[in-house]
Scaffold this active site. Structure first.
Site, mmCIF file in Angstrom:
data_model
loop_
_atom_site.group_PDB
_atom_site.id
_atom_site.type_symbol
_atom_site.label_atom_id
_atom_site.label_comp_id
_atom_site.label_asym_id
_atom_site.label_seq_id
_atom_site.Cartn_x
_atom_site.Cartn_y
_atom_site.Cartn_z
ATOM 1 N N LYS A 1 1.298 1.381 7.423
ATOM 2 C CA LYS A 1 1.589 2.099 8.672
ATOM 3 C C LYS A 1 2.885 1.588 9.312
ATOM 4 C CE LYS A 1 -2.217 0.681 10.655
ATOM 5 N NZ LYS A 1 -2.729 -0.134 9.546
ATOM 6 N N ARG B 1 -7.465 2.951 17.873
ATOM 7 C CA ARG B 1 -8.246 2.336 16.804
ATOM 8 C C ARG B 1 -9.734 2.552 16.994
ATOM 9 N NH1 ARG B 1 -4.432 -1.857 15.155
ATOM 10 N NH2 ARG B 1 -5.094 -2.849 13.222
ATOM 11 N N ARG C 1 2.091 -9.955 2.058
ATOM 12 C CA ARG C 1 2.848 -9.493 3.235
ATOM 13 C C ARG C 1 3.541 -10.666 3.918
ATOM 14 N NH1 ARG C 1 0.582 -5.576 7.860
ATOM 15 N NH2 ARG C 1 -1.130 -7.053 8.118
ATOM 16 N N ARG D 1 0.995 -13.966 8.169
ATOM 17 C CA ARG D 1 0.153 -13.885 9.372
ATOM 18 C C ARG D 1 -1.189 -14.585 9.157
ATOM 19 N NH1 ARG D 1 0.252 -7.642 11.091
ATOM 20 N NH2 ARG D 1 -1.920 -8.155 11.485
ATOM 21 N N ARG E 1 -11.546 -7.395 8.702
ATOM 22 C CA ARG E 1 -10.770 -6.323 9.321
ATOM 23 C C ARG E 1 -11.023 -4.984 8.638
ATOM 24 N NH1 ARG E 1 -5.132 -8.794 8.770
ATOM 25 N NH2 ARG E 1 -4.372 -6.877 9.719
HETATM 26 P P1 ADP Z 1 -2.405 -4.164 10.777
HETATM 27 O O1 ADP Z 1 -0.906 -3.957 10.786
HETATM 28 O O2 ADP Z 1 -2.813 -5.063 9.681
HETATM 29 O O3 ADP Z 1 -3.175 -2.896 10.761
HETATM 30 P P2 ADP Z 1 -2.110 -4.822 13.548
HETATM 31 O O4 ADP Z 1 -0.867 -5.616 13.618
HETATM 32 O O5 ADP Z 1 -2.031 -3.383 13.917
HETATM 33 O O6 ADP Z 1 -2.748 -4.966 12.103
HETATM 34 O O7 ADP Z 1 -3.247 -5.484 14.452
HETATM 35 C C1 ADP Z 1 -3.539 -6.848 14.370
HETATM 36 C C2 ADP Z 1 -4.715 -7.144 15.289
HETATM 37 O O8 ADP Z 1 -4.368 -6.828 16.654
HETATM 38 C C3 ADP Z 1 -5.981 -6.341 15.009
HETATM 39 O O9 ADP Z 1 -6.781 -6.917 14.006
HETATM 40 C C4 ADP Z 1 -6.659 -6.361 16.389
HETATM 41 O O10 ADP Z 1 -7.298 -7.613 16.629
HETATM 42 C C5 ADP Z 1 -5.482 -6.289 17.349
HETATM 43 N N1 ADP Z 1 -5.175 -4.886 17.729
HETATM 44 C C6 ADP Z 1 -4.022 -4.214 17.479
HETATM 45 N N2 ADP Z 1 -4.086 -2.964 17.985
HETATM 46 C C7 ADP Z 1 -5.304 -2.832 18.555
HETATM 47 C C8 ADP Z 1 -5.986 -1.779 19.214
HETATM 48 N N3 ADP Z 1 -5.415 -0.563 19.388
HETATM 49 N N4 ADP Z 1 -7.243 -2.009 19.668
HETATM 50 C C9 ADP Z 1 -7.829 -3.197 19.514
HETATM 51 N N5 ADP Z 1 -7.262 -4.230 18.874
HETATM 52 C C10 ADP Z 1 -6.012 -4.067 18.402
HETATM 53 P P1 ADP Z 2 0.092 -1.917 8.097
HETATM 54 O O1 ADP Z 2 1.087 -1.767 9.221
HETATM 55 O O2 ADP Z 2 -0.635 -0.643 7.794
HETATM 56 O O3 ADP Z 2 -0.847 -3.065 8.300
HETATM 57 P P2 ADP Z 2 2.397 -2.813 6.510
HETATM 58 O O4 ADP Z 2 3.402 -1.725 6.722
HETATM 59 O O5 ADP Z 2 2.628 -4.093 7.219
HETATM 60 O O6 ADP Z 2 0.897 -2.254 6.783
HETATM 61 O O7 ADP Z 2 2.273 -3.079 4.932
HETATM 62 C C1 ADP Z 2 1.402 -4.069 4.423
HETATM 63 C C2 ADP Z 2 2.075 -4.781 3.239
HETATM 64 O O8 ADP Z 2 2.195 -3.896 2.129
HETATM 65 C C3 ADP Z 2 3.490 -5.262 3.549
HETATM 66 O O9 ADP Z 2 3.701 -6.449 2.842
HETATM 67 C C4 ADP Z 2 4.375 -4.133 3.021
HETATM 68 O O10 ADP Z 2 5.675 -4.598 2.647
HETATM 69 C C5 ADP Z 2 3.584 -3.653 1.810
HETATM 70 N N1 ADP Z 2 3.693 -2.199 1.582
HETATM 71 C C6 ADP Z 2 3.812 -1.206 2.505
HETATM 72 N N2 ADP Z 2 3.838 0.007 1.911
HETATM 73 C C7 ADP Z 2 3.736 -0.210 0.571
HETATM 74 C C8 ADP Z 2 3.700 0.651 -0.592
HETATM 75 N N3 ADP Z 2 3.773 1.986 -0.475
HETATM 76 N N4 ADP Z 2 3.564 0.058 -1.793
HETATM 77 C C9 ADP Z 2 3.468 -1.302 -1.910
HETATM 78 N N5 ADP Z 2 3.495 -2.155 -0.863
HETATM 79 C C10 ADP Z 2 3.632 -1.631 0.370
#
Ligand code: ADP
Ligand code: ADP
Ligand code: ZN
Length: 213
Positions: free
Chosen positions: A13, A88, A127, A160, A171
């Site tokens: 995302k 979320r 990541r 992270r 998660r």
């Molecule tokens: P990812 O990129 O792996 O999907 P995020 O960076 O979006 O993770 O979120 C990391 C953490 O921040 C989540 O596991 C949650 O604890 C918190 N968080 C982020 N956005 C929200 C939200 N909209 N509602 C509740 N918790 C959130």
């Molecule tokens: P999210 O915001 O949904 O948690 P990220 O954009 O941070 O996810 O991506 C999670 C990990 O996967 C990062 O290390 C990113 O560089 C990698 N990644 C993202 N998109 C792809 C893809 N299409 N194929 C392989 N790796 C990817």
């Protein structure tokens, strides 16, 4: 253009949201980045959010809804925005719908980046996130030019805390239970677009852009 990104943790995302933000000139708003910045700066919000995040749980709705609703009223959101990591939960989605509705607006696209659980753990352990600008990389799939240093801003990259396999499993459970129902929510509104997130980063991006125009 008002966009939200849906998908499991690690689905890509943030990666796509950053690219879309540049392409369409609209801000990328990541609630995860906002919380991490607050933790880094040791704010009250950061202190409250940290224990939930470390445990792989969601931060309570009341700590996140007003923050986002206020943020999208900023002048830089006039042309639209990309929400990444929000909503979320169903109550968060309803609060967002309500706030937009009051201004005769709506979400144009909910982009669901679809990646099966099997692929997620590998994605997360590779990541690397920039402490400066929030850019994310992957040691195999999206490496930086110089090891350990952000291509965009030159700051240090970290793994992270919540990307450890045990926390990622938690998660994913939270995602299936609380966030996945949003796919139906936006499908009913006719805003859903699902893209196969197992494809290359650029292929995923091109597919989304083709849809958005
Ligand atoms: P990812 O990129 O792996 O999907 P995020 O960076 O979006 O993770 O979120 C990391 C953490 O921040 C989540 O596991 C949650 O604890 C918190 N968080 C982020 N956005 C929200 C939200 N909209 N509602 C509740 N918790 C959130
Ligand atoms: P999210 O915001 O949904 O948690 P990220 O954009 O941070 O996810 O991506 C999670 C990990 O996967 C990062 O290390 C990113 O560089 C990698 N990644 C993202 N998109 C792809 C893809 N299409 N194929 C392989 N790796 C990817
Ligand atoms: Zn950076």
């Amino acid at each position: 253009m008002k966009i939200i990104m849906l998908g499991a943790p690690g689905a890509g995302k943030g990666t796509q949201a950053k690219m879309l933000s540049e392409r369409y000139g609209i801000p990328h708003i990541s609630t995860g980045d906002i919380f991490r910045a607050n933790i880094k700066n040791n704010t009250e919000l950061g202190k409250k959010a940290k224990s939930y995040m470390d445990a792989g749980a969601l931060v309570p709705d009341e700590l996140v809804v007003d923050l986002v609703v206020d943020r999208i009223k900023n002048a830089d959101c006039m042309k639209g925005f990309i929400l990444d990591g929000f909503p979320r939960t169903i109550p968060q989605a309803e609060a967002l719908d309500y706030a937009l509705n009051n201004q005769n607006e709506k979400i144009d696209y909910a982009i669901n980046v679809d990646v099966p659980d099997e692929n997620i753990i590998e994605r997360m352990s590779g990541r690397r996130a920039c402490v400066g600008c929030g850019a994310t990389y992957h040691v195999v799939y999206n490496p930086t030019k110089a090891e350990g240093v952000c291509d965009q801003c030159g700051q240090e990259l970290i793994l992270r805390d919540d990307d450890k396999p045990e926390t990622v499993k938690k998660r994913l459970d939270v995602y299936h239970e609380q966030t996945q129902p949003l796919i139906d929510h936006y499908e009913k509104k006719g805003a859903l677009f699902t893209v196969d997130g197992t494809q290359d980063i650029q292929v995923v991006f091109d597919t989304i852009v083709k849809k958005l125009g």
